[in-house]
Design a protein around this motif. Structure first.
Motif, short mmCIF file in Angstrom:
data_model
loop_
_atom_site.label_atom_id
_atom_site.label_comp_id
_atom_site.label_asym_id
_atom_site.label_seq_id
_atom_site.Cartn_x
_atom_site.Cartn_y
_atom_site.Cartn_z
N ALA A 9 0.84 -1.20 0.00
CA ALA A 9 0.00 0.00 0.00
C ALA A 9 0.87 1.25 0.00
O ALA A 9 0.58 2.22 -0.71
N ALA A 10 1.95 1.24 0.77
CA ALA A 10 2.86 2.39 0.80
C ALA A 10 3.56 2.56 -0.55
O ALA A 10 3.73 3.68 -1.03
N GLU A 11 3.96 1.43 -1.17
CA GLU A 11 4.59 1.49 -2.49
C GLU A 11 3.61 2.02 -3.53
O GLU A 11 3.98 2.81 -4.39
N ASP A 12 2.35 1.56 -3.46
CA ASP A 12 1.33 2.02 -4.39
C ASP A 12 1.09 3.52 -4.23
O ASP A 12 0.96 4.24 -5.22
N GLU A 13 1.05 3.97 -2.98
CA GLU A 13 0.84 5.40 -2.72
C GLU A 13 2.01 6.22 -3.25
O GLU A 13 1.81 7.27 -3.88
N ALA A 14 3.23 5.75 -3.04
CA ALA A 14 4.41 6.44 -3.55
C ALA A 14 4.41 6.46 -5.07
O ALA A 14 4.75 7.47 -5.70
N SER A 15 4.00 5.36 -5.67
CA SER A 15 3.94 5.28 -7.13
C SER A 15 2.90 6.24 -7.68
O SER A 15 3.14 6.93 -8.68
N ARG A 16 1.74 6.31 -7.02
CA ARG A 16 0.70 7.26 -7.46
C ARG A 16 1.17 8.70 -7.31
O ARG A 16 0.90 9.54 -8.17
N ALA A 17 1.89 8.99 -6.21
CA ALA A 17 2.38 10.35 -6.00
C ALA A 17 3.40 10.73 -7.08
O ALA A 17 3.37 11.84 -7.61
N ARG A 18 4.29 9.79 -7.44
CA ARG A 18 5.27 10.07 -8.51
C ARG A 18 4.56 10.30 -9.84
O ARG A 18 4.91 11.20 -10.59
N ALA A 19 3.57 9.48 -10.12
CA ALA A 19 2.82 9.62 -11.37
C ALA A 19 2.09 10.96 -11.42
O ALA A 19 2.06 11.63 -12.45
N GLU A 20 1.53 11.36 -10.29
CA GLU A 20 0.81 12.65 -10.23
C GLU A 20 1.78 13.81 -10.43
O GLU A 20 1.48 14.76 -11.15
N ARG A 21 2.96 13.75 -9.80
CA ARG A 21 3.96 14.81 -9.99
C ARG A 21 4.42 14.87 -11.44
O ARG A 21 4.57 15.95 -12.00
N ALA A 22 4.60 13.72 -12.06
CA ALA A 22 5.02 13.68 -13.46
C ALA A 22 3.92 14.26 -14.36
O ALA A 22 4.21 15.01 -15.30
N ARG A 23 2.68 13.94 -14.07
CA ARG A 23 1.55 14.47 -14.87
C ARG A 23 1.48 15.99 -14.74
O ARG A 23 1.34 16.71 -15.73
N LEU A 24 1.60 16.49 -13.51
CA LEU A 24 1.56 17.94 -13.31
C LEU A 24 2.75 18.63 -13.97
O LEU A 24 2.61 19.72 -14.53
N ALA A 25 3.91 17.99 -13.95
CA ALA A 25 5.10 18.57 -14.60
C ALA A 25 4.89 18.64 -16.11
O ALA A 25 5.31 19.61 -16.76
N ARG A 26 4.25 17.62 -16.71
CA ARG A 26 3.98 17.66 -18.15
C ARG A 26 3.02 18.78 -18.50
O ARG A 26 3.15 19.44 -19.52
N ILE A 27 2.04 19.02 -17.64
CA ILE A 27 1.02 20.03 -17.91
C ILE A 27 1.54 21.43 -17.65
O ILE A 27 1.44 22.32 -18.50
N PHE A 28 2.12 21.65 -16.48
CA PHE A 28 2.50 23.00 -16.05
C PHE A 28 3.98 23.30 -16.17
O PHE A 28 4.40 24.43 -15.96
N GLY A 29 4.79 22.32 -16.44
CA GLY A 29 6.23 22.54 -16.47
C GLY A 29 6.81 22.41 -15.08
O GLY A 29 6.14 22.03 -14.13
N GLU A 30 8.07 22.74 -14.99
CA GLU A 30 8.75 22.62 -13.71
C GLU A 30 8.30 23.74 -12.78
O GLU A 30 8.46 24.91 -13.08
N VAL A 31 7.73 23.38 -11.66
CA VAL A 31 7.20 24.37 -10.73
C VAL A 31 8.33 25.09 -10.01
O VAL A 31 8.41 26.30 -9.99
N LEU A 32 9.23 24.33 -9.43
CA LEU A 32 10.36 24.91 -8.71
C LEU A 32 11.64 24.47 -9.42
O LEU A 32 11.95 23.28 -9.45
N PRO A 33 12.38 25.40 -9.98
CA PRO A 33 13.60 25.01 -10.68
C PRO A 33 14.64 24.45 -9.71
O PRO A 33 14.61 24.76 -8.51
N GLU A 34 15.53 23.65 -10.24
CA GLU A 34 16.59 23.06 -9.42
C GLU A 34 17.59 24.12 -8.97
O GLU A 34 18.19 24.00 -7.92
#
Length: 66
Positions: A9-34
């Motif tokens: 369940a923790a791995e699934d949650e982490a995987s969903r969070a990574r996927a959500e961050r990747a989706r938002l990055a594709r849509i909005f670009g990099e929110v906070l630059p490195e």
């Protein structure tokens, strides 16, 4: 006893969070630059340590200001 399912369940949650961050990055670009703007190399004034806005300001000064 429920540890393997909790781990999954923790791995699934982490995987969903990574996927959500990747989706938002594709849509909005990099929110906070490195790196911040002062850490990046600028095109003009980089050798003197001045930013482009500092160079522009110096070019706009009236002669009596020097």
């Amino acid at each position: 006893m429920n540890e393997p399912s909790e781990d999954r369940a923790a791995e699934d949650e982490a995987s969903r969070a990574r996927a959500e961050r990747a989706r938002l990055a594709r849509i909005f670009g990099e929110v906070l630059p490195e790196t911040t703007g002062d850490e990046r190399d600028g095109d003009s004034g980089a050798e003197s340590g001045r930013s482009a806005s500092d160079e522009w300001l110096n070019q706009q000064r009236p002669p009596h200001y020097f």
